[in-house]
Enzyme design. Structure first.
Site, PDB file in Angstrom:
ATOM      1  N   MET A  34       0.763  -1.061  -0.097  1.00  0.00           N
ATOM      2  CA  MET A  34      -0.165  -0.080  -0.115  1.00  0.00           C
ATOM      3  C   MET A  34       0.923   1.299   0.063  1.00  0.00           C
ATOM      4  SD  MET A  34      -3.440  -0.991   1.987  1.00  0.00           S
ATOM      5  CE  MET A  34      -2.703  -0.707   3.715  1.00  0.00           C
ATOM      6  N   HIS A  41       9.503  -3.365   3.310  1.00  0.00           N
ATOM      7  CA  HIS A  41       9.031  -3.694   1.958  1.00  0.00           C
ATOM      8  C   HIS A  41      10.272  -3.768   1.007  1.00  0.00           C
ATOM      9  CE1 HIS A  41       5.829  -0.864   3.395  1.00  0.00           C
ATOM     10  NE2 HIS A  41       5.109  -2.071   2.718  1.00  0.00           N
ATOM     11  N   GLN A  65     -10.153  -2.619   2.852  1.00  0.00           N
ATOM     12  CA  GLN A  65      -9.716  -3.193   3.928  1.00  0.00           C
ATOM     13  C   GLN A  65      -9.709  -2.210   5.213  1.00  0.00           C
ATOM     14  OE1 GLN A  65      -5.971  -4.091   1.858  1.00  0.00           O
ATOM     15  NE2 GLN A  65      -4.847  -3.868   3.831  1.00  0.00           N
ATOM     16  N   ASP A 155       2.359  -9.360   9.192  1.00  0.00           N
ATOM     17  CA  ASP A 155       0.940  -9.811   9.416  1.00  0.00           C
ATOM     18  C   ASP A 155       0.899 -11.125   8.874  1.00  0.00           C
ATOM     19  OD1 ASP A 155      -0.503  -6.607   8.653  1.00  0.00           O
ATOM     20  OD2 ASP A 155       1.567  -6.313   7.831  1.00  0.00           O
ATOM     21  N   MET A 189       9.027  -2.792  11.802  1.00  0.00           N
ATOM     22  CA  MET A 189       8.657  -1.793  10.871  1.00  0.00           C
ATOM     23  C   MET A 189       7.420  -1.974  10.381  1.00  0.00           C
ATOM     24  SD  MET A 189      12.333  -1.271   8.674  1.00  0.00           S
ATOM     25  CE  MET A 189      13.928  -1.278   9.661  1.00  0.00           C
ATOM     26  N   SER A 190       6.853  -0.629  10.195  1.00  0.00           N
ATOM     27  CA  SER A 190       5.237  -0.460   9.721  1.00  0.00           C
ATOM     28  C   SER A 190       5.297   0.666   9.150  1.00  0.00           C
ATOM     29  CB  SER A 190       4.461  -0.881  10.947  1.00  0.00           C
ATOM     30  OG  SER A 190       3.094  -0.338  10.583  1.00  0.00           O
ATOM     31  N   SER A 191       4.341   0.686   7.945  1.00  0.00           N
ATOM     32  CA  SER A 191       4.053   2.450   7.468  1.00  0.00           C
ATOM     33  C   SER A 191       3.307   3.065   8.549  1.00  0.00           C
ATOM     34  CB  SER A 191       3.157   2.323   6.510  1.00  0.00           C
ATOM     35  OG  SER A 191       3.989   1.220   5.453  1.00  0.00           O
TER      36      SER A 191
END
Ligand code: PAF
Length: 283
Positions: A34, A41, A65, A155, A189-191
């Site tokens: 996304m 990523h 979602q 996830d 790590m996450s947006s």
């Protein structure tokens, strides 16, 4: 210097670009994203490059979602940066459809999965989520027809759901999980980490520390229920409201009551301020 990635925004443009990529013996990998790309990523992209001769990255913030109360509108969108990062990695094609291309007027189809999608983890707190993910990923798979696709283990339930869907629908794509990338202090790590205030960011690694501490106790033969309760208490003490912290079978996501029923995965979702973080590790 590799060529900059082709950017496709319509289905005919995607088809043309894919025809150009699919030379004899070419294998195509897809990394669905996304956007708001980070090192996690990029590690998916690098795995993809090791496993396939051509790499397609999709960037699409999928409204299906997000619940109406969630962050679809404010989800970070960093298009220019994302393209620069993917160009630096030598990605072949960026698939960047808009919402009307993915869900044109009259769109009426949904892919609904059971099994891992109703394990009582994310689905319990975000009932809309997996229907949206499977629908968009199913579409991405049929649009791009990749040989292999890469998803982050962060996830974990999503990875299981998408793997099941690809098998059940004979989509002919091998779904592959990639280990979670972490900041130096352990935060996955996450947006969405950009939402954290400096204070929340300082507290956030407690989630990983508590999971690691719990996993260590379990491996040393500690009682599972007590270890999970103490792990939850550590998270709460660090300022998290814990949605769930659970020990599950790593393949089936079924609840486990002892390490003997393993391989065991510890999965957590917890909120700090307005930000909800998820993470997991093998125990
Ligand atoms: O994990 C994500 O970023 C999204 O859920 C995905 C797989 C790209 C589908 O929109």
């Amino acid at each position: 210097m590799s060529r900059p990635p082709v950017i496709a925004r319509t289905l005919p443009a995607l088809r043309r670009a894919l025809d150009g990529l699919r030379t004899r013996k070419a294998t195509v990998a897809l990394v669905p994203t996304m956007g708001a790309l980070h090192a996690g990523h990029i590690s998916l992209v690098r795995q993809a490059q090791r496993r396939a001769s051509k790499v397609v990255v999709s960037i699409f913030v999928n409204p299906a979602q997000f619940a109406p109360t969630e962050d679809f509108g404010s989800y970070p969108r960093t298009w220019k940066d994302d393209v620069a990062k993917l160009a630096a990695e030598g990605v072949d094609l960026i698939w960047n459809p808009d919402v009307k291309t993915m869900y044109p007027p009259g769109y009426a189809t949904k892919i609904l999965t059971e099994g891992p999608a109703s394990a009582g983890l994310e689905d319990r707190f975000r009932p809309h989520f997996f229907g949206g993910v499977t629908t968009v990923v199913g579409k991405l798979f049929t649009q791009v027809r990749p040989d292999v696709a890469f998803f982050g283990e962060k996830d974990f339930q999503q990875l299981k759901v998408v793997t099941r869907m690809a098998r059940d629908l004979d989509l002919g794509v091998k779904v592959t999980g990639v280990a979670t990338m972490r900041e130096r202090d352990g935060l996955a790590m996450s947006s969405r980490n950009v939402y954290l205030s400096p204070e929340q960011r300082a507290s956030a690694p407690a989630l990983y520390r508590a999971m690691k501490e719990t996993a260590k106790r379990l491996r040393a033969g500690g009682d599972l229920e007590a270890a999970m309760a103490d792990g939850t208490a550590l998270m709460t003490a660090a300022g998290f409201a814990v949605d769930y912290f659970e020990a599950r079978h790593a393949d089936t996501l079924a609840p486990v009551t002892s390490m003997k029923e393993g391989p065991v995965r510890l999965l957590v979702a917890a909120r700090i301020g307005n930000t909800r973080l998820i993470d997991n590790i093998g125990a």
